[in-house]
Design a protein around this motif. Structure first.
Motif, PDB file in Angstrom:
ATOM      1  N   ALA A 144       0.829  -1.210   0.000  1.00 41.33           N
ATOM      2  CA  ALA A 144       0.000   0.000   0.000  1.00 41.33           C
ATOM      3  C   ALA A 144       0.857   1.251   0.000  1.00 41.33           C
ATOM      4  O   ALA A 144       0.534   2.242  -0.677  1.00 41.33           O
ATOM      5  N   ALA A 147       2.138   1.861  -3.484  1.00 40.64           N
ATOM      6  CA  ALA A 147       1.043   2.271  -4.368  1.00 40.64           C
ATOM      7  C   ALA A 147       0.654   3.723  -4.132  1.00 40.64           C
ATOM      8  O   ALA A 147       0.460   4.501  -5.076  1.00 40.64           O
ATOM      9  N   VAL A 148       0.549   4.112  -2.845  1.00 36.91           N
ATOM     10  CA  VAL A 148       0.122   5.481  -2.519  1.00 36.91           C
ATOM     11  C   VAL A 148       1.244   6.476  -2.802  1.00 36.91           C
ATOM     12  O   VAL A 148       1.008   7.537  -3.401  1.00 36.91           O
ATOM     13  N   TYR A 191       2.640  10.912   4.447  1.00 38.54           N
ATOM     14  CA  TYR A 191       2.854   9.463   4.374  1.00 38.54           C
ATOM     15  C   TYR A 191       3.983   9.044   5.319  1.00 38.54           C
ATOM     16  O   TYR A 191       3.867   8.051   6.044  1.00 38.54           O
ATOM     17  N   VAL A 407      -5.769   4.465  -6.072  1.00 38.72           N
ATOM     18  CA  VAL A 407      -5.460   3.419  -5.085  1.00 38.72           C
ATOM     19  C   VAL A 407      -6.714   2.833  -4.426  1.00 38.72           C
ATOM     20  O   VAL A 407      -6.597   2.016  -3.520  1.00 38.72           O
ATOM     21  N   THR A 408      -7.910   3.242  -4.873  1.00 36.39           N
ATOM     22  CA  THR A 408      -9.135   2.731  -4.271  1.00 36.39           C
ATOM     23  C   THR A 408      -9.743   1.648  -5.146  1.00 36.39           C
ATOM     24  O   THR A 408      -9.722   1.749  -6.380  1.00 36.39           O
ATOM     25  N   GLY A 412      -8.365   1.174  -8.881  1.00 29.04           N
ATOM     26  CA  GLY A 412      -7.107   1.318  -8.164  1.00 29.04           C
ATOM     27  C   GLY A 412      -5.884   0.854  -8.928  1.00 29.04           C
ATOM     28  O   GLY A 412      -5.157  -0.039  -8.495  1.00 29.04           O
ATOM     29  N   CYS A 415      -2.514  -0.063  -7.337  1.00 28.79           N
ATOM     30  CA  CYS A 415      -2.494  -1.287  -6.531  1.00 28.79           C
ATOM     31  C   CYS A 415      -2.278  -2.510  -7.413  1.00 28.79           C
ATOM     32  O   CYS A 415      -1.542  -3.435  -7.040  1.00 28.79           O
ATOM     33  N   ILE A 429      -3.225  -5.487  -0.576  1.00 33.35           N
ATOM     34  CA  ILE A 429      -2.810  -4.098  -0.809  1.00 33.35           C
ATOM     35  C   ILE A 429      -3.984  -3.156  -0.606  1.00 33.35           C
ATOM     36  O   ILE A 429      -3.857  -2.098   0.023  1.00 33.35           O
ATOM     37  N   VAL A 433      -4.360   0.023   2.079  1.00 35.19           N
ATOM     38  CA  VAL A 433      -4.488   1.377   1.539  1.00 35.19           C
ATOM     39  C   VAL A 433      -5.421   2.245   2.383  1.00 35.19           C
ATOM     40  O   VAL A 433      -5.301   3.474   2.386  1.00 35.19           O
ATOM     41  N   PHE A 436      -4.153   5.217   4.362  1.00 33.53           N
ATOM     42  CA  PHE A 436      -3.539   6.217   3.480  1.00 33.53           C
ATOM     43  C   PHE A 436      -4.595   7.054   2.766  1.00 33.53           C
ATOM     44  O   PHE A 436      -4.376   8.236   2.490  1.00 33.53           O
TER      45      PHE A 436
END
Length: 462
Positions: A144, A147-148, A191, A407-408, A412, A415, A429, A433, A436
């Protein structure tokens, strides 16, 4: 047929085409052409199809896009990300969650030269996830985080998203690129702060019962093949700073200075700075592989050119498709209708814009990020500017919310990219997330409440 009914049919058609995985550019163009045919007749629609693609691509400003893409591809192949990550890991190793913080910082640094969210996520997942797993990070958090943090590629300049927004709205490219710097730094710090706060609770100590097995982590990252890229990632990090390759940091700083320094000093136009950045990145690639012979250099260069051509073609096709759909929206007077309808509501301008922007979050759960950009901007920009809001400020908020969509679930895209390159299950993942996403929404709220955080740097170059 009533124009409102036609607009609804076109939106439904667009969503359906995207749902069946039709290429974004074709879906946009087909939906827009269908709407124009229903609204004004087939002759009008065919005339627009004949003239609009040329009119939209016959813009000198668009030459900045392939140059930024080429610079990013050269930077990837010159091993800049690998070198930056190694140095960041060493310098931050004593912090709580230091490896996670190093991943964020490396993503931010690489985003500053690649301009690509997907490229940043793919590159950093190959470099960092195995190392984080070996250090005791849960794979859900490790995946995650990459990815973020990879989404910084669409925010920190040079960002193709910011350039596209500027071209679509007529805002200054230089102002848009400048506007992404402070929000990008704030996002990266958010982050990193989260990782430092949760690392003592979530990260298992190496050698403990909860620590992951390195061999299984390596094999998972390689997809069970024990690939060369994974073997390189799993090697021990040099223990002394002088043993590390510092040139990656120097090269990131140099490219950042050439592109942004050239623009804001007035020495280069945005297009010229992008071209100079691509040229310098090409020289860096030559220097990195000069001892491996002409065949290796030829392979690196031809591969970079082919990748740039493919990505540029995709972007320009989306520009054409979005132009046709935007033409339909304008012909149907949708921006004016939406502005009038929203103005009639007894809401404050800030609440109105906040509600419209929040609609991008559920859109991000179903649509691809570029689709959201090209669909939302023609609708939101006229409404926001008519209410007195700054277009550059709006653009950064739109891009930030698009980051959340990247990322959702269920789309996403970042991800899926991380899962595909690291071997981590995508469902894990997506679970990692969630915190985040809350951080991203908090950052958006801060940027919304304090526009000067976005507009301070652009005010210096306008």
């Amino acid at each position: 047929m009533d124009p409102n009914t036609i607009v609804l049919l076109v939106v439904v058609l667009l969503v359906a085409l995207l749902a069946i995985r039709m290429p974004v550019a074709l879906a946009l163009a087909l939906a827009g052409a269908t709407g124009l045919a229903l609204l004004q007749g087939t002759d009008f629609a065919t005339n627009m199809l004949a003239t609009e693609p040329f009119a939209q691509t016959n813009e000198f400003t668009l030459t900045i896009i392939p140059m930024f893409i080429l610079m990013g591809v050269f930077a990837v192949r010159a091993r800049i990300a690998e070198q930056v990550y190694a140095v960041a890991s060493h310098l931050l190793r004593r912090l709580p969650g230091g490896l996670g913080v190093a991943t964020v910082m490396a993503c931010a640094g690489f985003a500053a030269v690649s301009g690509s969210s997907i490229g940043t996520a793919a590159t950093m997942s190959r470099l960092s996830i195995t190392e984080m797993r070996r250090a005791g990070y849960p794979e859900s958090i490790a995946g995650a985080l990459v990815a973020v943090a990879g989404t910084l590629g669409v925010l920190i300049p040079p960002s193709v998203f910011l350039v596209l927004y500027a071209i679509m709205t007529g805002e200054s490219v230089a102002a848009m690129l400048a506007a992404g710097i402070v929000p990008g730094i704030i996002s990266a710090l958010a982050y990193a702060t989260f990782i430092m706060a949760v690392a003592p609770k979530l990260v298992a100590k190496p050698g403990s019962a909860d620590a992951p097995n390195l061999d299984s982590a390596v094999e998972a990252a390689a997809g069970g093949t024990g690939s060369e890229s994974t073997r390189v990632t799993a090697t021990a990090t040099p223990t002394k700073l002088r043993d590390l390759e510092m040139r990656g940091l120097v090269r990131v700083a140099l490219l950042f200075f050439i592109v942004l320094g050239g623009i804001y000093s007035g020495f280069f136009t945005p297009t010229e700075s992008a071209a100079m950045g691509a040229l310098v990145a090409a020289v860096m690639l030559i220097l990195e592989f000069r001892r491996q012979g002409f065949a290796t250099l030829y392979e690196k260069f031809t591969g970079a050119l082919k990748e740039t051509a493919g990505t540029t073609s995709m972007v320009f096709a989306i520009v054409v498709g979005s132009a046709i759909l935007s033409k339909f929206f304008v012909t149907a007077r949708l921006p004016q209708t939406a502005t009038s309808s929203i103005s009639a509501l007894d809401f404050s301008p800030h609440l109105t814009i906040a509600l419209l922007l929040l609609m991008l979050v559920p859109l991000g759960m179903a649509l691809e990020s570029i689709s959201i950009l090209v669909i939302s901007v023609p609708l939101l920009y006229p409404i926001a500017t008519s209410m007195g809001f700054d277009g550059v400020w709006l653009g950064i908020l739109i891009v930030k919310l698009i980051e959340i969509g990247m990322v959702t679930p269920p789309v996403g895209i970042n991800c899926y990219v991380v899962a595909g390159t690291s071997g981590v299950n995508v469902e894990r993942i997506f679970r990692g997330v969630a915190p985040f996403v809350a951080i991203e929404l908090a950052v958006v709220a801060v940027l919304f409440a304090f526009p000067e955080l976005i507009l301070w740097l652009p005010s210096l170059v306008r």
